[in-house]
Design a protein around this motif. Structure first.
Motif, PDB file in Angstrom:
ATOM      1  N   THR A 178      39.985  45.367  43.198  1.00 41.48           N
ATOM      2  CA  THR A 178      41.039  44.373  43.408  1.00 41.48           C
ATOM      3  C   THR A 178      40.776  43.126  42.576  1.00 41.48           C
ATOM      4  O   THR A 178      41.683  42.570  41.949  1.00 41.48           O
ATOM      5  CB  THR A 178      41.140  44.001  44.900  1.00 41.48           C
ATOM      6  N   LYS A 179      39.530  42.678  42.559  1.00 36.82           N
ATOM      7  CA  LYS A 179      39.182  41.489  41.776  1.00 36.82           C
ATOM      8  C   LYS A 179      39.403  41.718  40.281  1.00 36.82           C
ATOM      9  O   LYS A 179      39.889  40.828  39.572  1.00 36.82           O
ATOM     10  CB  LYS A 179      37.719  41.101  42.042  1.00 36.82           C
ATOM     11  N   GLU A 204      29.010  48.845  42.538  1.00 37.49           N
ATOM     12  CA  GLU A 204      30.353  48.627  43.086  1.00 37.49           C
ATOM     13  C   GLU A 204      31.090  49.935  43.361  1.00 37.49           C
ATOM     14  O   GLU A 204      32.237  49.918  43.822  1.00 37.49           O
ATOM     15  CB  GLU A 204      31.161  47.740  42.122  1.00 37.49           C
ATOM     16  N   LEU A 248      43.187  41.559  39.571  1.00 39.93           N
ATOM     17  CA  LEU A 248      43.687  40.180  39.607  1.00 39.93           C
ATOM     18  C   LEU A 248      43.194  39.387  38.392  1.00 39.93           C
ATOM     19  O   LEU A 248      43.947  38.605  37.802  1.00 39.93           O
ATOM     20  CB  LEU A 248      43.243  39.499  40.903  1.00 39.93           C
ATOM     21  N   TRP A 249      41.942  39.606  38.027  1.00 40.68           N
ATOM     22  CA  TRP A 249      41.400  38.906  36.854  1.00 40.68           C
ATOM     23  C   TRP A 249      42.141  39.330  35.588  1.00 40.68           C
ATOM     24  O   TRP A 249      42.462  38.511  34.726  1.00 40.68           O
ATOM     25  CB  TRP A 249      39.907  39.221  36.717  1.00 40.68           C
ATOM     26  N   THR A 296      46.195  39.810  46.521  1.00 44.30           N
ATOM     27  CA  THR A 296      45.490  38.564  46.876  1.00 44.30           C
ATOM     28  C   THR A 296      45.116  38.575  48.353  1.00 44.30           C
ATOM     29  O   THR A 296      44.013  38.173  48.740  1.00 44.30           O
ATOM     30  CB  THR A 296      46.376  37.349  46.558  1.00 44.30           C
ATOM     31  N   LYS A 345      37.025  46.126  47.021  1.00 43.27           N
ATOM     32  CA  LYS A 345      36.875  44.700  46.755  1.00 43.27           C
ATOM     33  C   LYS A 345      36.720  44.440  45.248  1.00 43.27           C
ATOM     34  O   LYS A 345      37.392  43.557  44.684  1.00 43.27           O
ATOM     35  CB  LYS A 345      35.640  44.177  47.502  1.00 43.27           C
ATOM     36  N   ALA A 346      35.852  45.212  44.607  1.00 44.51           N
ATOM     37  CA  ALA A 346      35.604  45.009  43.173  1.00 44.51           C
ATOM     38  C   ALA A 346      36.829  45.369  42.342  1.00 44.51           C
ATOM     39  O   ALA A 346      37.201  44.643  41.409  1.00 44.51           O
ATOM     40  CB  ALA A 346      34.403  45.855  42.745  1.00 44.51           C
ATOM     41  N   HIS A 359      49.574  35.085  36.280  1.00 42.96           N
ATOM     42  CA  HIS A 359      48.989  34.744  37.567  1.00 42.96           C
ATOM     43  C   HIS A 359      49.885  33.835  38.403  1.00 42.96           C
ATOM     44  O   HIS A 359      49.724  33.732  39.614  1.00 42.96           O
ATOM     45  CB  HIS A 359      47.635  34.051  37.357  1.00 42.96           C
ATOM     46  N   THR A 362      41.985  40.588  49.113  1.00 37.99           N
ATOM     47  CA  THR A 362      40.697  39.976  48.769  1.00 37.99           C
ATOM     48  C   THR A 362      40.211  39.026  49.859  1.00 37.99           C
ATOM     49  O   THR A 362      39.020  38.736  49.956  1.00 37.99           O
ATOM     50  CB  THR A 362      40.789  39.194  47.447  1.00 37.99           C
ATOM     51  N   LYS A 363      41.143  38.536  50.670  1.00 41.01           N
ATOM     52  CA  LYS A 363      40.782  37.569  51.715  1.00 41.01           C
ATOM     53  C   LYS A 363      40.266  38.241  52.983  1.00 41.01           C
ATOM     54  O   LYS A 363      39.724  37.574  53.859  1.00 41.01           O
ATOM     55  CB  LYS A 363      41.984  36.684  52.034  1.00 41.01           C
TER      56      LYS A 363
END
Length: 530
Positions: free
Chosen positions: A90-91, A78, A94-95, A113, A87-88, A103, A116-117
């Motif tokens: 950001t995830k 990653e 958020l996690w 968010t 991407k990684a 959340h 990520t889209k």
């Protein structure tokens, strides 16, 4: 809940015996976080970095939103390129917020968010646009903490990530961003490019020259160790002398956290009930600590393996350590010297009175063992010590006088004709190699750092509860020799001993070799001249 001493992973006061961190956390908050500092907590392996970060997260939560990440959450793949990293990352952010229970605040997290889209063209500029918007919407200042930055620091994308953090830090009056950033790892940020390009002339060009100087001592003091032992004593009623035990543990470890816990863990779980340590009161003693140290040094551990690995990688660092241990060489301490800076960063070198020193006695014992093993592989000296050993042990007691007598004969016969330069460099090493198989597996020895110099070295030998003080000295005239004898008697007073041992390497052509006893007051010195 029953507690134990912990040497793996972070510590929790609910599950483990550990020092209280309140004072350290208060200093970090007041001296750094409240001022909005960006900093690096870089210490040697298993120095309590993760434990400190987790405790700090809890400590700060009333005044700040703490985003606590660990780069071990992200795999090596990653960091392959910018888009994959964005991407990684950001995830993971958020996690982390999700498990923190915020959340539901969609407006706060919406900028990330949305990122990520996206299906393509994710880059660091967009990531930081999103982070900036998130920080602007936050109800409290956000503190970013990233643990284990070492796992990412050999990737160019991470260097670029730091450069973006730096740029936003400089412009934070115009563009909202994290209030404070704390990165934790072994490597400091200035040395990250050592991992990327070891031979580069630009290895010190850092994207993190905004970092505050993190000068908080994370080693454990004698009072802190004693406080931890008080909690253990309240649960177990060992009858130990808490102050004395804390002081002896500190003498071996200089407060290196995992070494302190390792000794205590051995005493609590392994040594109690063995021969000579049938009760807790017998276990939590000087003899018990010496036994624990002996066990630890015989085992392979990530900490010791890491230290040996760095010496294998850096030849100049190896030579510095060898010169200090064997020759008592005084090397000026300067972090501008790459080898010294590396040893200091990895945690096994330190500054002491303006000179380079080994960080603690256990590290020195480990390094001395390593050097001895390498020397012993093809050493006639080691073989001679091994063959002589049986005559030195009588009724489980070590006859140190006989050791000196045998060594004096052997050394004079084999090395007596060598020049002064050879003896000054090799003499002490030869004695240590000879001594190694004699006490191996039963006793320990270490070099007393406080008295060591290029003319004098004091060896402390522990053998089945008995302690021997052996001074190794380069001859520099009768007056110097008499002064050395006086110093040895003072040292014997400190250790409460009435007998000491002196090995003199004498270059006087008219010297009288052999062993004699000298009476000084109530003390006896056994002197061997070679």
């Amino acid at each position: 809940m029953k507690r134990r001493f912990n040497i793996t992973g972070s510590c929790s006061s609910k599950r483990h015996y550990m020092v209280r961190l309140d004072s350290r956390l208060e200093k970090i908050k007041e001296n750094f976080v409240d001022y909005g500092s960006y900093l690096v907590i870089n210490r040697g392996r298993q120095y309590g970095k993760t434990t400190t970060l987790r405790a700090l997260e809890e400590y700060l939560k009333d005044d700040y939103i703490v985003l606590s990440l660990d780069f071990q959450q992200m795999g090596t793949e990653e960091f392959a390129d910018t888009e994959t990293f964005v991407k990684a990352f950001t995830k993971v952010v958020l996690w982390t917020f999700d498990i923190m229970g915020i959340h539901c605040e969609e407006a706060f997290l919406q900028p990330l968010t949305a990122l990520t889209k996206k299906t393509e063209d994710r880059n660091l500029k967009e990531l930081f646009f999103g982070l900036s918007k998130m920080c602007a919407k936050a109800k409290k200042p956000i503190v970013l903490m990233i643990d284990e930055v070492d796992s990412a620091s050999n990737n160019q994308v991470f260097i670029d990530f730091l450069a973006q953090l730096r740029m936003y830090y400089i412009n934070r009056d115009k563009s909202p961003i994290f209030h404070s950033v704390i990165l934790a790892g072994v490597y400091d940020i200035k040395n990250l490019k050592l991992k990327l390009r070891p031979d580069s002339e630009h290895q010190y060009n850092s994207p993190w020259n905004i970092a505050a100087d993190f000068d908080i001592d994370m080693s454990l003091s004698v009072p802190q160790i004693a406080k931890m032992l008080e909690e253990y004593e309240a649960d177990n009623q060992t009858g130990m002398d808490i102050k004395e035990v804390a002081e002896i543990i500190y003498e071996y470890t200089s407060g290196y956290p995992v070494l302190v816990s390792s000794i205590c863990k051995q005493l609590d779980e392994k040594i109690i009930g063995t021969e000579g340590f049938e009760t807790m009161q017998k276990t939590w003693t000087k003899q018990g600590i010496e036994k624990a140290v002996s066990i630890i040094l015989k085992k392979s551990s990530p900490l010791f393996e890491s230290m040996v690995k760095q010496l294998d990688l850096y030849a100049d660092l190896y030579k510095i350590v060898e010169d200090i241990i064997y020759c008592g060489k005084k090397i000026p301490f300067s972090l501008e010297e790459k080898s010294i800076s590396l040893g200091n960063m990895f945690g096994f070198l330190k500054e002491e009175n303006g000179h380079v020193a080994i960080a603690n006695r256990m590290f020195e014992m480990c390094l001395l063992n390593m050097f001895m093993v390498k020397e012993a592989i093809n050493s006639d000296v080691y073989a001679q010590g091994g063959s002589d050993r049986i005559g030195f042990i009588k009724d489980n007691m070590l006859d140190m006088t006989l050791v000196l007598k045998k060594f004096a004969v052997y050394f004079t016969e084999i090395y007596g004709q060598n020049d002064q330069k050879f003896i000054e460099k090799q003499g002490r090493k030869i004695f240590l190699i000879y001594l190694k198989p004699i006490i191996n597996g039963i006793g320990n020895y270490y070099i007393e750092a406080q008295t060591r110099d290029e003319r004098r070295t004091d060896i402390i030998v522990d053998y089945l509860g008995e302690q021997f003080i052996v001074e190794l000295k380069i001859w520099h005239g009768s007056e110097y020799n008499e002064r050395g004898e006086k110093q040895l008697t003072e040292y014997l007073d400190y250790y409460r001993k009435d007998k000491g041992y002196l090995l003199s390497f004498n270059f006087n052509k008219n010297k009288e070799t052999g062993v004699k006893e000298i009476q000084i007051g109530n003390q006896v010195i056994v002197e061997a001249v070679v």
